[in-house]
Design an enzyme around this catalytic site. Sequence first.
Site, PDB file in Angstrom:
ATOM      1  N   LYS A  83      48.255  39.024  27.256  1.00 27.67           N
ATOM      2  CA  LYS A  83      46.832  38.707  27.185  1.00 27.67           C
ATOM      3  C   LYS A  83      46.254  39.267  25.880  1.00 27.67           C
ATOM      4  CE  LYS A  83      43.224  38.516  30.737  1.00 27.67           C
ATOM      5  NZ  LYS A  83      42.671  39.239  31.882  1.00 27.67           N
TER       6      LYS A  83
HETATM    7  O1  G3P Z   1      39.489  37.790  34.641  1.00 30.00           O
HETATM    8  C1  G3P Z   1      38.464  38.449  33.982  1.00 30.00           C
HETATM    9  C2  G3P Z   1      37.706  39.286  34.916  1.00 30.00           C
HETATM   10  O2  G3P Z   1      38.443  40.415  35.270  1.00 30.00           O
HETATM   11  C3  G3P Z   1      36.369  39.668  34.448  1.00 30.00           C
HETATM   12  O3  G3P Z   1      35.590  39.643  35.576  1.00 30.00           O
HETATM   13  O4  G3P Z   1      33.696  40.187  36.985  1.00 30.00           O
HETATM   14  O5  G3P Z   1      34.435  41.768  35.185  1.00 30.00           O
HETATM   15  O6  G3P Z   1      33.320  39.641  34.594  1.00 30.00           O
HETATM   16  P1  G3P Z   1      34.173  40.361  35.584  1.00 30.00           P
END
Ligand code: G3P
Length: 217
Positions: A83
């Site tokens: 990633k």
């Molecule tokens: O896959 C990306 C994710 O982990 C981010 O999610 O909820 O932190 O924006 P969030």
Amino acid sequence: MKFFVDTADVEAIRELNELGMVDGVTTNPSLILKSGRDIIEVTKEICAIVEGPVSAEVVALESEAMIAEGRKLAQIAPNIAIKLPLTWDGLKACKMLSGEGHMVNVTLCFSANQALLAAKAGASFISPFIGRLDDINLDGMELIQDIRTIYDNYGFETEILAASIRTVNHVTEAARIGADVMTAPPEVIAKLAAHPLTDKGLENFLKDWEKTGQKIL
Ligand code: G3P
């Protein structure tokens, strides 16, 4: 639509995997922190459970160091997707690592142009962050739609991995648009089965069944 689980919680992954709901896993530095585990150890454990791609994120900012970290992460298991962040250095590393035959997931994508660049750099996955766009009053789903249209216009094979999924509606919308993959926390995936009419219907069926006085077993 493929389902990836957005977590580094091994037990949660194992549980969903037994139900056949896990086509892959995504992690990031924040999720590694939350797990309290060593990145190499926990990623190795996840890769042994899940057959599909497991994303492990680099933390270097310059392409040469990203490539070195990416190669190290790729040694964990054959199903690692490296990633990389969507910066010019990340794209440079993407070009190199995908050229070496590694799966690459380009993350922190917030525009269609960024997604176009990632596809041209050979990314296996592009991760547009839906929830974080919604957070700032922009439309995350519009981005998914734009990327779908652009990739289809030119036949790019990079898979759209709808990320930062926070709600069950995000899942439905991303599926409707045709995102190839969605990644969501286990809690959101668990909610996908829930419907009040299912609960109510089941309650009524069971009440009537009791009145029949019958048993199946
Ligand atoms: O896959 C990306 C994710 O982990 C981010 O999610 O909820 O932190 O924006 P969030």
